[in-house]
Design an enzyme around this catalytic site. Structure first.
Site, mmCIF file in Angstrom:
data_model
loop_
_atom_site.group_PDB
_atom_site.id
_atom_site.type_symbol
_atom_site.label_atom_id
_atom_site.label_comp_id
_atom_site.label_asym_id
_atom_site.label_seq_id
_atom_site.Cartn_x
_atom_site.Cartn_y
_atom_site.Cartn_z
ATOM 1 N N LYS A 120 0.771 -1.295 0.103
ATOM 2 C CA LYS A 120 -0.212 -0.133 0.050
ATOM 3 C C LYS A 120 0.990 1.062 -0.131
ATOM 4 O O LYS A 120 2.158 1.081 -0.204
ATOM 5 C CB LYS A 120 -1.062 -0.051 1.190
HETATM 6 C C1 LIG Z 1 -4.630 -5.136 0.979
HETATM 7 C C2 LIG Z 1 -5.943 -5.150 1.037
HETATM 8 C C3 LIG Z 1 -6.694 -5.500 2.435
HETATM 9 C C4 LIG Z 1 -5.944 -6.246 3.342
HETATM 10 O O1 LIG Z 1 -5.005 -5.442 4.198
HETATM 11 P P1 LIG Z 1 -4.039 -6.092 5.092
HETATM 12 O O2 LIG Z 1 -3.420 -5.030 5.736
HETATM 13 O O3 LIG Z 1 -2.931 -6.781 4.289
HETATM 14 O O4 LIG Z 1 -4.969 -6.962 6.141
HETATM 15 C C5 LIG Z 1 -8.010 -5.305 2.381
HETATM 16 N N1 LIG Z 1 -8.671 -4.851 1.408
HETATM 17 C C6 LIG Z 1 -8.336 -4.336 0.127
HETATM 18 C C7 LIG Z 1 -9.016 -3.714 -0.452
HETATM 19 C C8 LIG Z 1 -6.891 -4.514 0.102
HETATM 20 O O5 LIG Z 1 -6.329 -3.935 -0.759
#
Ligand SMILES: *Cc1c(COP(=O)(O)O)cnc(C)c1O
Length: 382
Positions: free
Chosen positions: A187
């Site tokens: 992210k």
């Molecule tokens: C990456 C992601 C998640 C999960 O995030 P984590 O912090 O890895 O648990 C949930 N929803 C979306 C849309 C994502 O891209």
């Protein structure tokens, strides 16, 4: 003589440096490494940045989504509308509370659910909707919030990818009932692993703080700081979903770099856009009319008559030393959801099958970007 091999271009590298390393070291040397003052400072800074009343730091966006659904008291017999076109954690969180995920279709240009696609799968058992700001592209939450309020449904925003994205000039998540965020390295802002819930509701915030810490009425940090003994009690069955102070220390530095990160990603996206304009059969993701993306993911959709398949394009990129990724997954096509009933989802399947995510990272050079574009140009006109 062969040319010297060019370094492989990754799809993403987090923009981390000496400042984050020092902040983590300071946290370690302070002796306070579990959830403590740095987590509290990160929560306050993050909530302020988003324009939310409260931030509750947790261990991931997956656990943030889980707690958001617990706070809404959802359980067996309840239906929660989610896009299938999302990382699988969105749908899984619904399963964690024993409710049923109901897959809604998405819009072809944004990859997000709309009021109309939500309406199409609403039943008398629907209790909530999780709208995802997919790849950083903001969902049209103003219309979704109005319509969900009219239907009596809670709207949770999965903003895992979307810190720095805006809707109508304000941060994504501002005014949300509950928004969930991720700090995974894929992210934009990262703490290694980590997540956050934001909300304007003080009572929910209090309950969420308790739920992430075993249901305790007094946090470990409060008990430690108290000068007289505090005897905690456990008000409900909670979880251990805490973030550490080491992670929060890194997060605070990252948050300070957010504007620069988003500006860089947007500049790279604009340059891709210009370079790909004359490549036939490719449609890049763009800002929707209602907001701006942070371009956490820069994806291109191949036209149905593109000369080669998406996986061949990925293979050609890989052979040229470029790590791209398949487009966003579709949860309903995974074995974990085999047999799970759903409406036909042709747009979801088309995006998932025919799109790919191109490399965008803070230190990416124009030369690297040109290499990516050259491969795509060759594939488009073999
Ligand atoms: C990456 C992601 C998640 C999960 O995030 P984590 O912090 O890895 O648990 C949930 N929803 C979306 C849309 C994502 O891209």
């Amino acid at each position: 003589m062969s040319a010297p091999a060019l370094a492989r271009i990754p799809v993403m590298i987090p923009w981390l440096g000496a400042e984050e390393a020092q902040a983590a070291a300071d946290a370690v040397l302070s002796g306070w490494v579990a959830q403590g003052p740095r987590v509290a400072a990160f929560e306050a800074a993050f909530a302020e940045r988003v324009g939310a009343g409260h931030g509750i730091a947790v261990s991931s966006c997956t656990t943030a989504l889980h707690l958001a659904l617990v706070a809404l008291d959802l359980g067996p017999g309840d239906e929660v509308i989610v896009p299938s076109l999302s990382f699988i954690a969105t749908a899984n969180a619904v399963r964690y509370v024993g409710a049923e995920p109901v897959f809604a279709e998405v819009d072809l240009t944004t990859g997000n659910v709309t009021a109309a696609t939500v309406d199409a799968v609403r039943t008398e058992r629907t209790r909530a909707v999780i709208a995802v700001h997919q790849g950083g592209v903001p969902a049209d939450v103003h219309s979704l919030r109005d319509r969900c309020a009219g239907w009596g449904l809670a709207l949770v925003e999965d903003a895992a990818c979307a810190i720095g994205s805006t809707v109508g000039g304000s941060s994504v998540g501002r005014g949300a009932l509950l928004a969930a965020w991720s700090f995974h390295p894929r992210k934009v802002v990262t703490t290694g692993e980590g997540g956050m819930i934001t909300t304007d509701d003080a009572q929910w915030a209090q309950r969420l703080r308790r739920l992430r810490e075993h249901g305790m009425n007094a946090s470990a940090a409060q008990r430690h700081a108290a000068t007289t003994p505090v005897l905690e009690s456990y008000l409900e069955v909670g979880f251990n979903y805490r973030m550490t102070d080491i992670q929060a220390a890194v997060g605070l530095v990252q948050l300070g770099k957010l504007d620069e990160m988003v500006a860089r990603r947007r500049a790279l996206a604009a340059r891709y856009d210009a370079l790909l304009r004359d490549v036939p059969g490719l449609r890049p993701v763009r800002d929707p009319a209602h907001g701006r993306s942070n371009f956490q993911s820069y994806w291109v959709l191949l036209a149905e008559d593109f000369p080669v398949g998406r996986d061949e394009v990925l293979a050609a990129l890989s052979a040229a030393g470029v790590s791209a990724r398949r487009g966003i997954m579709a949860a309903h096509l995974e074995p974990a959801y085999a047999g799970h009933p759903h409406i036909p989802l042709p747009v979801t399947e088309r995006i998932s099958r025919d799109s790919l995510i191109l490399p965008v990272f803070h230190t990416m050079t124009e030369e690297q970007q040109d290499r990516v574009v050259a491969v795509l140009r060759e594939q488009a006109a073999p």
